[in-house]
Design a protein around this motif. Structure first.
Motif, PDB file in Angstrom:
ATOM      1  N   SER A  39       0.828  -1.200   0.000  1.00  0.00           N
ATOM      2  CA  SER A  39       0.000   0.000   0.000  1.00  0.00           C
ATOM      3  C   SER A  39       0.869   1.259   0.000  1.00  0.00           C
ATOM      4  CB  SER A  39      -0.900   0.034   1.252  1.00  0.00           C
ATOM      5  OG  SER A  39      -1.694  -1.126   1.339  1.00  0.00           O
ATOM      6  N   LEU A  40       0.393   2.280  -0.687  1.00  0.00           N
ATOM      7  CA  LEU A  40       1.004   3.602  -0.604  1.00  0.00           C
ATOM      8  C   LEU A  40       0.415   4.289   0.618  1.00  0.00           C
ATOM      9  CD1 LEU A  40       2.743   5.921  -1.771  1.00  0.00           C
ATOM     10  CD2 LEU A  40       0.705   6.626  -3.058  1.00  0.00           C
ATOM     11  N   ILE A  41       1.286   4.720   1.521  1.00  0.00           N
ATOM     12  CA  ILE A  41       0.822   5.276   2.784  1.00  0.00           C
ATOM     13  C   ILE A  41       1.217   6.745   2.870  1.00  0.00           C
ATOM     14  CG2 ILE A  41       1.001   5.077   5.293  1.00  0.00           C
ATOM     15  CD1 ILE A  41       1.890   2.110   4.685  1.00  0.00           C
ATOM     16  N   ARG A  42       0.232   7.616   3.025  1.00  0.00           N
ATOM     17  CA  ARG A  42       0.491   9.041   3.167  1.00  0.00           C
ATOM     18  C   ARG A  42       0.568   9.353   4.664  1.00  0.00           C
ATOM     19  NH1 ARG A  42      -3.563  13.471   0.768  1.00  0.00           N
ATOM     20  NH2 ARG A  42      -4.222  11.577  -0.282  1.00  0.00           N
ATOM     21  N   LEU A  43       1.806   9.373   5.195  1.00  0.00           N
ATOM     22  CA  LEU A  43       1.982   9.513   6.629  1.00  0.00           C
ATOM     23  C   LEU A  43       1.511  10.866   7.139  1.00  0.00           C
ATOM     24  CD1 LEU A  43       5.464   7.821   7.102  1.00  0.00           C
ATOM     25  CD2 LEU A  43       3.218   6.875   7.620  1.00  0.00           C
ATOM     26  N   SER A  44       1.543  11.897   6.287  1.00  0.00           N
ATOM     27  CA  SER A  44       1.102  13.214   6.724  1.00  0.00           C
ATOM     28  C   SER A  44      -0.399  13.250   6.987  1.00  0.00           C
ATOM     29  CB  SER A  44       1.473  14.270   5.683  1.00  0.00           C
ATOM     30  OG  SER A  44       0.850  13.971   4.444  1.00  0.00           O
ATOM     31  N   GLU A  45      -1.108  12.253   6.451  1.00  0.00           N
ATOM     32  CA  GLU A  45      -2.544  12.153   6.694  1.00  0.00           C
ATOM     33  C   GLU A  45      -2.848  10.713   7.076  1.00  0.00           C
ATOM     34  OE1 GLU A  45      -5.188  14.057   3.907  1.00  0.00           O
ATOM     35  OE2 GLU A  45      -3.538  15.228   3.082  1.00  0.00           O
ATOM     36  N   PHE A  46      -2.427  10.355   8.277  1.00  0.00           N
ATOM     37  CA  PHE A  46      -2.539   8.970   8.730  1.00  0.00           C
ATOM     38  C   PHE A  46      -3.983   8.490   8.721  1.00  0.00           C
ATOM     39  CE2 PHE A  46      -2.269   5.639  12.100  1.00  0.00           C
ATOM     40  CZ  PHE A  46      -1.328   4.831  11.463  1.00  0.00           C
ATOM     41  N   SER A  47      -4.927   9.399   8.859  1.00  0.00           N
ATOM     42  CA  SER A  47      -6.336   9.019   8.887  1.00  0.00           C
ATOM     43  C   SER A  47      -6.817   8.486   7.550  1.00  0.00           C
ATOM     44  CB  SER A  47      -7.197  10.214   9.297  1.00  0.00           C
ATOM     45  OG  SER A  47      -7.114  11.233   8.329  1.00  0.00           O
ATOM     46  N   GLU A  48      -6.025   8.673   6.481  1.00  0.00           N
ATOM     47  CA  GLU A  48      -6.409   8.159   5.172  1.00  0.00           C
ATOM     48  C   GLU A  48      -5.555   6.964   4.778  1.00  0.00           C
ATOM     49  OE1 GLU A  48      -6.350  11.282   2.331  1.00  0.00           O
ATOM     50  OE2 GLU A  48      -7.635  12.586   3.513  1.00  0.00           O
ATOM     51  N   LEU A  49      -4.944   6.340   5.793  1.00  0.00           N
ATOM     52  CA  LEU A  49      -4.044   5.227   5.565  1.00  0.00           C
ATOM     53  C   LEU A  49      -4.649   4.171   4.652  1.00  0.00           C
ATOM     54  CD1 LEU A  49      -1.458   3.645   6.271  1.00  0.00           C
ATOM     55  CD2 LEU A  49      -2.662   2.793   8.288  1.00  0.00           C
ATOM     56  N   SER A  50      -3.893   3.830   3.627  1.00  0.00           N
ATOM     57  CA  SER A  50      -4.240   2.758   2.701  1.00  0.00           C
ATOM     58  C   SER A  50      -5.584   2.971   2.011  1.00  0.00           C
ATOM     59  CB  SER A  50      -4.252   1.416   3.427  1.00  0.00           C
ATOM     60  OG  SER A  50      -4.222   0.351   2.514  1.00  0.00           O
ATOM     61  N   GLY A  51      -6.028   4.245   1.892  1.00  0.00           N
ATOM     62  CA  GLY A  51      -7.251   4.526   1.149  1.00  0.00           C
ATOM     63  C   GLY A  51      -8.519   4.326   1.927  1.00  0.00           C
ATOM     64  N   LEU A  52      -8.433   3.973   3.226  1.00  0.00           N
ATOM     65  CA  LEU A  52      -9.641   3.806   4.015  1.00  0.00           C
ATOM     66  C   LEU A  52     -10.192   5.166   4.419  1.00  0.00           C
ATOM     67  CD1 LEU A  52      -8.609   0.845   6.317  1.00  0.00           C
ATOM     68  CD2 LEU A  52      -9.959   0.777   4.223  1.00  0.00           C
ATOM     69  N   SER A  53     -11.432   5.219   4.762  1.00  0.00           N
ATOM     70  CA  SER A  53     -12.073   6.493   5.086  1.00  0.00           C
ATOM     71  C   SER A  53     -11.513   7.076   6.372  1.00  0.00           C
ATOM     72  CB  SER A  53     -13.579   6.282   5.255  1.00  0.00           C
ATOM     73  OG  SER A  53     -13.841   5.519   6.415  1.00  0.00           O
ATOM     74  N   ALA A  54     -11.605   8.400   6.497  1.00  0.00           N
ATOM     75  CA  ALA A  54     -11.113   9.068   7.698  1.00  0.00           C
ATOM     76  C   ALA A  54     -11.855   8.578   8.934  1.00  0.00           C
ATOM     77  CB  ALA A  54     -11.269  10.577   7.549  1.00  0.00           C
TER      78      ALA A  54
END
Length: 310
Positions: A39-54
């Motif tokens: 998975s591409l993980i955007r650490l600056s927005e951990f709440s959107e980890l792996s494309g799951l909803s906030a």
């Protein structure tokens, strides 16, 4: 309940933990599965980890569960969840401790647990400084798992294979691996390991061939758990703060010796392992959500030697 499983690539087709995920879903619980290695993980927005909803990532999970390999990316994500105040199974700090065998040995020594004297070095040839009477040595990667890279070194001259100043493929860990090595004096034994699995306040023992004796034909099976080993397993859970775990024990001439501690092991040969692990995950999540610690530590003294076939 709503749970999140972090499953490393090595385990994405394994029954443990995927069968546990299926069991939990069959019981009506919602389980999200994240593959940290894919998975591409955007650490600056951990709440959107792996494309799951906030909503999923902002605390709606009752617990996060990790099935990882040593050095895999999943532990960092689990630690991130713990830093946000989310429940993790096992405790992220406990996993970090037992994933580093050098650190495991330090903690074991501090608490007087029966573990062999442990030496650490960045290169195998440095173990030549170990007193000769401590040989043979068992040398392995500090971040190793599943018996990989474990080898028996009978004399200092065998630390580096002849004609190779670094290491030889298949001969064990070398400096090119970039990690720390540990060495422990060999404990005389029958050539079999006792693998003890701890789940839901119960402990089960299986016997298997030692990684140092792969030529032995050993029927891996459930065996009676000696009372002394049951007490040792409970103590290790309390010391390291583990809930779902396993220990490798050698029955040496001076009694049981612990040679490894594992978080969330395979639970092979444990009766009804999938259901037991699934129930334990739910109990831990509920206990933590109720303000308590869901671990086995309060029940440690209650470990009872399980009989083979139970």
């Amino acid at each position: 309940m709503r749970l999140c499983f972090l499953v490393e690539e090595q385990y994405r087709h394994d029954g443990m933990p995927l069968d546990v995920v299926r069991q939990l879903a069959a019981w009506g619980h919602q389980v999200d599965v994240i593959r940290p290695g894919g998975s591409l993980i955007r650490l600056s927005e951990f709440s959107e980890l792996s494309g799951l909803s906030a909503a999923v990532q902002s605390g709606a999970h009752d617990a996060w569960v990790l099935k990882t390999v040593s050095g895999g990316p999943g532990l960092t994500l689990l630690e991130g969840a713990a830093a946000l105040g989310l429940t993790t199974v096992n405790d992220a700090r406990a996993i970090r401790t037992v994933r580093d065998k050098a650190l495991t040995a330090l903690v074991a020594q501090q608490h007087g647990l029966p573990m062999p004297v442990t030496y650490a070095a960045a290169r195998p040839e440095l173990f030549a400084e170990v007193p000769e009477e401590q040989f043979p040595l068992v040398v392995k990667p500090a971040a190793g798992s599943s018996g990989r890279g474990v080898r028996l070194v009978r004399t200092p001259g065998q630390l580096v294979p002849p004609g190779d100043s670094e290491s030889t493929p298949g001969a064990g860990p070398g400096p090119e691996d970039g990690g720390l090595l540990i060495a422990q004096p060999y404990v005389p034994n029958s050539g079999t390991d006792l693998k003890v699995y701890c789940v839901g306040g119960e402990a089960f023992a299986t016997v298997r061939a030692s990684p140092l004796r792969p030529e032995l034909a050993v029927d891996e099976r459930l065996v009676p758990l000696p009372r002394e080993v049951a007490g040792l397993a409970a103590e290790i859970g309390a010391v390291f703060g583990l809930d779902l775990y396993g220990i490798d024990v050698l029955l040496g001439p001076d009694g049981p010796v612990v040679v490894d501690v594992n978080d969330f092991p395979s639970f092979r040969k444990v009766p009804d392992a999938v259901a037991r692990v699934a129930r334990a995950v739910l109990d831990l999540a509920r206990a933590d959500g109720a303000g308590g610690h869901g671990g086995l530590t309060p029940q440690a003294a209650a470990f009872v030697p399980a009989q083979a076939g139970t």
